[in-house]
Design a protein around this motif. Structure first.
Motif, PDB file in Angstrom:
ATOM      1  N   GLY A 135     -11.022  26.770   8.765  1.00 29.29           N
ATOM      2  CA  GLY A 135     -10.580  26.962  10.142  1.00 29.29           C
ATOM      3  C   GLY A 135      -9.083  27.034  10.301  1.00 29.29           C
ATOM      4  O   GLY A 135      -8.583  27.313  11.380  1.00 29.29           O
ATOM      5  N   ALA A 136      -8.352  26.751   9.230  1.00 27.35           N
ATOM      6  CA  ALA A 136      -6.896  26.769   9.316  1.00 27.35           C
ATOM      7  C   ALA A 136      -6.321  26.903   7.911  1.00 27.35           C
ATOM      8  O   ALA A 136      -7.014  26.656   6.923  1.00 27.35           O
ATOM      9  CB  ALA A 136      -6.385  25.482   9.962  1.00 27.35           C
ATOM     10  N   SER A 137      -5.060  27.288   7.856  1.00 24.74           N
ATOM     11  CA  SER A 137      -4.441  27.394   6.530  1.00 24.74           C
ATOM     12  C   SER A 137      -4.052  26.013   6.006  1.00 24.74           C
ATOM     13  O   SER A 137      -3.737  25.833   4.848  1.00 24.74           O
ATOM     14  CB  SER A 137      -3.203  28.294   6.599  1.00 24.74           C
ATOM     15  N   LYS A 138      -4.083  25.045   6.906  1.00 28.73           N
ATOM     16  CA  LYS A 138      -3.744  23.680   6.517  1.00 28.73           C
ATOM     17  C   LYS A 138      -5.037  22.899   6.306  1.00 28.73           C
ATOM     18  O   LYS A 138      -5.872  22.848   7.212  1.00 28.73           O
ATOM     19  CB  LYS A 138      -2.915  23.034   7.622  1.00 28.73           C
ATOM     20  N   VAL A 139      -5.212  22.312   5.135  1.00 26.70           N
ATOM     21  CA  VAL A 139      -6.424  21.524   4.892  1.00 26.70           C
ATOM     22  C   VAL A 139      -6.024  20.138   4.397  1.00 26.70           C
ATOM     23  O   VAL A 139      -4.914  19.935   3.916  1.00 26.70           O
ATOM     24  CB  VAL A 139      -7.348  22.183   3.836  1.00 26.70           C
ATOM     25  N   THR A 140      -6.931  19.203   4.563  1.00 20.15           N
ATOM     26  CA  THR A 140      -6.698  17.875   4.013  1.00 20.15           C
ATOM     27  C   THR A 140      -7.602  17.700   2.815  1.00 20.15           C
ATOM     28  O   THR A 140      -8.817  17.835   2.920  1.00 20.15           O
ATOM     29  CB  THR A 140      -7.005  16.789   5.057  1.00 20.15           C
ATOM     30  N   TYR A 141      -6.985  17.455   1.671  1.00 19.83           N
ATOM     31  CA  TYR A 141      -7.766  17.254   0.460  1.00 19.83           C
ATOM     32  C   TYR A 141      -7.538  15.842  -0.063  1.00 19.83           C
ATOM     33  O   TYR A 141      -6.410  15.484  -0.416  1.00 19.83           O
ATOM     34  CB  TYR A 141      -7.410  18.279  -0.621  1.00 19.83           C
ATOM     35  N   GLN A 142      -8.612  15.051  -0.077  1.00 16.78           N
ATOM     36  CA  GLN A 142      -8.550  13.675  -0.574  1.00 16.78           C
ATOM     37  C   GLN A 142      -7.377  12.924   0.071  1.00 16.78           C
ATOM     38  O   GLN A 142      -6.626  12.207  -0.602  1.00 16.78           O
ATOM     39  CB  GLN A 142      -8.418  13.660  -2.106  1.00 16.78           C
ATOM     40  N   GLY A 143      -7.235  13.146   1.376  1.00 12.63           N
ATOM     41  CA  GLY A 143      -6.216  12.415   2.121  1.00 12.63           C
ATOM     42  C   GLY A 143      -4.833  13.039   2.080  1.00 12.63           C
ATOM     43  O   GLY A 143      -3.912  12.536   2.712  1.00 12.63           O
ATOM     44  N   VAL A 144      -4.692  14.147   1.345  1.00  9.51           N
ATOM     45  CA  VAL A 144      -3.381  14.791   1.234  1.00  9.51           C
ATOM     46  C   VAL A 144      -3.421  16.136   1.953  1.00  9.51           C
ATOM     47  O   VAL A 144      -4.356  16.913   1.774  1.00  9.51           O
ATOM     48  CB  VAL A 144      -3.007  15.005  -0.252  1.00  9.51           C
ATOM     49  N   GLU A 145      -2.412  16.382   2.763  1.00 11.32           N
ATOM     50  CA  GLU A 145      -2.371  17.655   3.480  1.00 11.32           C
ATOM     51  C   GLU A 145      -1.857  18.764   2.568  1.00 11.32           C
ATOM     52  O   GLU A 145      -0.807  18.634   1.943  1.00 11.32           O
ATOM     53  CB  GLU A 145      -1.459  17.514   4.704  1.00 11.32           C
ATOM     54  N   ILE A 146      -2.650  19.822   2.478  1.00 10.73           N
ATOM     55  CA  ILE A 146      -2.257  20.986   1.677  1.00 10.73           C
ATOM     56  C   ILE A 146      -2.106  22.150   2.643  1.00 10.73           C
ATOM     57  O   ILE A 146      -3.043  22.491   3.357  1.00 10.73           O
ATOM     58  CB  ILE A 146      -3.337  21.350   0.642  1.00 10.73           C
ATOM     59  N   ASP A 147      -0.936  22.756   2.640  1.00 12.27           N
ATOM     60  CA  ASP A 147      -0.674  23.835   3.597  1.00 12.27           C
ATOM     61  C   ASP A 147      -0.590  25.174   2.872  1.00 12.27           C
ATOM     62  O   ASP A 147       0.380  25.464   2.188  1.00 12.27           O
ATOM     63  CB  ASP A 147       0.638  23.542   4.346  1.00 12.27           C
ATOM     64  N   PHE A 148      -1.647  25.969   3.048  1.00  7.83           N
ATOM     65  CA  PHE A 148      -1.642  27.303   2.456  1.00  7.83           C
ATOM     66  C   PHE A 148      -0.897  28.249   3.392  1.00  7.83           C
ATOM     67  O   PHE A 148      -1.480  29.099   4.039  1.00  7.83           O
ATOM     68  CB  PHE A 148      -3.071  27.794   2.233  1.00  7.83           C
ATOM     69  N   LYS A 149       0.394  28.035   3.475  1.00 11.01           N
ATOM     70  CA  LYS A 149       1.201  28.844   4.373  1.00 11.01           C
ATOM     71  C   LYS A 149       2.044  29.794   3.541  1.00 11.01           C
ATOM     72  O   LYS A 149       2.687  29.390   2.573  1.00 11.01           O
ATOM     73  CB  LYS A 149       2.100  27.918   5.212  1.00 11.01           C
ATOM     74  N   ARG A 150       2.009  31.055   3.924  1.00  9.78           N
ATOM     75  CA  ARG A 150       2.764  32.040   3.162  1.00  9.78           C
ATOM     76  C   ARG A 150       4.249  31.977   3.523  1.00  9.78           C
ATOM     77  O   ARG A 150       4.571  31.734   4.687  1.00  9.78           O
ATOM     78  CB  ARG A 150       2.233  33.442   3.460  1.00  9.78           C
ATOM     79  N   PRO A 151       5.134  32.275   2.592  1.00  6.14           N
ATOM     80  CA  PRO A 151       4.834  32.493   1.180  1.00  6.14           C
ATOM     81  C   PRO A 151       4.734  31.170   0.424  1.00  6.14           C
ATOM     82  O   PRO A 151       5.384  30.193   0.790  1.00  6.14           O
ATOM     83  CB  PRO A 151       6.067  33.268   0.702  1.00  6.14           C
ATOM     84  N   PHE A 152       3.917  31.165  -0.633  1.00  6.41           N
ATOM     85  CA  PHE A 152       3.859  29.977  -1.490  1.00  6.41           C
ATOM     86  C   PHE A 152       5.160  29.926  -2.303  1.00  6.41           C
ATOM     87  O   PHE A 152       5.773  30.950  -2.580  1.00  6.41           O
ATOM     88  CB  PHE A 152       2.689  30.051  -2.468  1.00  6.41           C
ATOM     89  N   ARG A 153       5.513  28.726  -2.648  1.00  5.39           N
ATOM     90  CA  ARG A 153       6.702  28.557  -3.483  1.00  5.39           C
ATOM     91  C   ARG A 153       6.502  29.266  -4.837  1.00  5.39           C
ATOM     92  O   ARG A 153       5.390  29.256  -5.375  1.00  5.39           O
ATOM     93  CB  ARG A 153       6.904  27.060  -3.724  1.00  5.39           C
ATOM     94  N   ARG A 154       7.562  29.884  -5.348  1.00  5.89           N
ATOM     95  CA  ARG A 154       7.502  30.501  -6.678  1.00  5.89           C
ATOM     96  C   ARG A 154       8.540  29.817  -7.554  1.00  5.89           C
ATOM     97  O   ARG A 154       9.722  29.781  -7.209  1.00  5.89           O
ATOM     98  CB  ARG A 154       7.757  32.004  -6.578  1.00  5.89           C
ATOM     99  N   LEU A 155       8.066  29.273  -8.643  1.00  5.66           N
ATOM    100  CA  LEU A 155       8.909  28.395  -9.457  1.00  5.66           C
ATOM    101  C   LEU A 155       8.770  28.784 -10.925  1.00  5.66           C
ATOM    102  O   LEU A 155       7.657  28.839 -11.455  1.00  5.66           O
ATOM    103  CB  LEU A 155       8.422  26.946  -9.250  1.00  5.66           C
ATOM    104  N   ARG A 156       9.909  29.066 -11.543  1.00 10.94           N
ATOM    105  CA  ARG A 156       9.851  29.398 -12.977  1.00 10.94           C
ATOM    106  C   ARG A 156       9.469  28.157 -13.785  1.00 10.94           C
ATOM    107  O   ARG A 156       9.878  27.047 -13.445  1.00 10.94           O
ATOM    108  CB  ARG A 156      11.202  29.929 -13.454  1.00 10.94           C
TER     109      ARG A 156
END
Length: 494
Positions: A295-316
RNA sequence: GCGUCCGUAGCUCAGCUGGUAGAGCACUCGGCUUUUAACCGAUUGGUCGUGCGUUCGAGUCGCACCGGACGCACCA
């Protein structure tokens, strides 16, 4: 051992009732029932009906009895949309038929006809005038007071788990929505869904130990696939520009809350694109799936908020290592340099590391991976651990590869596909040499795959996404077994 | 494979430094009731995971084994 749900006393009791039903010339397993409404439809249609109000509307409902009160005066009937209460009273039902209700048990299937009313307590009900049994149960359901909580029993008898725990059914509905969303996303972009062999002479495309099986008339051993990659790329060679497969993959590795021996992977190959475009595409697809499922790009997983908001971080990868350990990988020129640095850091398992690149990856996995909670593309991997990936266009020793992490777990793996047949041959020959030296996870030399590539392959981007792990995140499921309907279980030895 | 924890009635669990195996729920029977009962009464139900040992005596202590959960390892 836990219960097998076959307590003979309770079962005998139900057999006795079954016999009595048959003696009344009633078929306890009839052929059909015509229903007028599902429970949810009634709740919607009569949501404004005040308490203690009757209607003349005759409806027919059916489902499974999960609870009964007041000696079958109130019956909770469940269908796949929800619950509707039945009100069974001698005022409306002939007394002998009312008595026969006691031949039912919790768990039995029941169809009922009656009028709609809302009780004084505000519970929407069907005032039953007639009913019929639609399926007699022999096994008792678990105690609804305590619930069905035994972890092993739940997975072994998943059907019982689904009856007793609505959230389990909900999870599998969401799984279906996730897969449908991905299909529609890809189909609408001109991708072709295909199927490739499960049974293979050589299992390639990933670093994993395969399952082995045997074909009788050919009298040869075959492997169950560990990836769909090599065949999907053959299809790219064959002229299909965008292909994908959502398929079962089999890996003969350990079982854990994050690993099931068979799991579902999406692999997508898309010609004329590179890993940068692929990250954009993957983001878009994952965000859309999250919104459809959670229902949203923000979900709670095992008590931790995970935000699938674009753009995702890109890290070498080298920057991830630097961030968490302070280690500058550019100063590590050789395998030995890297090993020394890793030992100095401590806590890095180097058991399976035989190259500089593998050591860097081990450092990342042990020091940095678990800190990647929000969706992050880790990019630019060492070439040694990526034999199917195109070399990085500017950074020597690296390849154009990314892995998507969220909650410290890998969700996806993608890259600019290697399309140079000579380079590919050399890399797979190196893999084959490792395999010959005893590395069970090294890739075999698939000469036909190389042959295909020699016929010419366009620039291609390709990605694999672990569907089970994605669904875990989107449904807040702690174990992969919660998103696999029938997870692999050790057989019961008697 | 390694580590930690667990295994007592159909279910959830209690059972103290060793001394008569228990409760609630479920099931069955009975009661009550035309609007909630997860009610009242009675009955039924156990190789205490398995085996060996210590002891006058083991659910309890020791060892081994079996099964499971979780973590690690393996694996994306």
């Amino acid at each position: 051992m836990t219960s097998e749900q076959d307590d003979s006393r309770l079962r005998q009791e139900r057999l006795r009732k079954l016999e009595m039903i048959r003696e009344l010339n009633i078929n306890p397993y009839p052929y059909s029932f015509t229903r007028s409404h599902k429970a949810q439809e009634l709740h919607e249609k009569y949501k404004d009906l005040p308490a203690d109000t009757e209607t003349e509307d005759v409806v027919r409902v059916c489902g499974r009895v999960l609870n009964e009160r007041n000696t079958w005066m109130f019956v909770d009937l469940y269908d796949d949309s929800g619950k509707i209460q039945l009100f069974c009273h001698k005022q409306n039902i002939p007394e002998e038929e009312l008595k026969r209700l006691r031949l039912l048990d919790k768990g039995d299937f029941l169809g009922a006809e009656g009028t709609v009313r809302r009780t004084k307590q505000g519970e929407l009900s069907v005032k039953v005038t007639s009913y019929e049994i639609l399926g007699k149960t022999l096994q008792p359901l678990p105690d609804s007071w305590d619930g069905f909580t035994d972890v092993e029993a739940r997975y072994r008898h998943r059907y019982v788990d689904m009856i007793m725990n609505p959230n389990v059914r909900d999870t599998f509905r969401k799984r279906s929505i996730a897969i449908r969303t991905i299909r529609e996303f890809l189909d609408s972009r001109g991708c072709l869904e295909v199927e490739t062999p499960v049974l293979q002479v050589e299992a390639g495309g990933a670093d994993a130990r395969p399952f082995i099986t045997h074909h009788n008339t050919l009298d040869i051993d075959l492997y169950l696939r560990i990836a769909t990659e090599l065949h999907l790329k053959r299809l790219i060679v064959g002229g299909f520009e965008r292909v994908y497969e959502i398929g079962r993959i089999f890996r003969n590795e350990g079982i854990s809350t994050r690993h099931n021996p068979e799991f579902t992977m999406l692999e997508l190959y898309w010609a004329y694109g590179d890993y940068n475009q692929l990250m954009d595409l993957a983001e878009e697809m994952i965000v859309e799936t999250a919104i459809k499922v959670a229902g949203a790009s923000k979900v709670t997983y095992q008590g931790v908020e995970i935000d699938f908001k674009r753009p995702f971080r890109r890290l070498r990868m080298v920057d991830a290592i630097k961030e968490t350990t302070g280690l500058d990988c550019s100063t590590l020129k050789t395998f030995e340099d890297a090993k020394t640095a890793a030992v100095k850091l401590g806590g890095v398992d180097l058991t399976h590391c035989d190259t500089r690149g593998h050591v860097l990856n081990a450092i990342f996995e042990h020091k940095a991976e678990s800190s990647l909670i929000q969706p992050t593309f880790l990019i630019d991997y060492p070439v040694e651990m990526s034999p199917l990936t195109k070399p990085h266009r500017t950074n020597p020793g690296e390849v154009e590869r990314f892995e998507l992490f969220a909650y410290g777990r890998e969700l996806a793996n993608g890259y600019s596909e290697l399309t140079d047949p000579l380079d590919q041959r050399q890399r797979l020959e190196e893999q084959a040499a490792k395999k010959a030296a005893g590395n069970e996870e090294a890739m075999p030399l698939d000469l036909d795959f190389i042959n295909a590539m020699e016929y010419g392959m366009p620039p291609t981007m390709g990605i694999g996404i672990g569907i089970d792990r994605l669904v875990m995140l989107l449904t807040d499921s702690a174990s992969i077994r919660d998103v696999v309907a029938f997870p692999t279980m050790k057989p019961i030895v008697k």
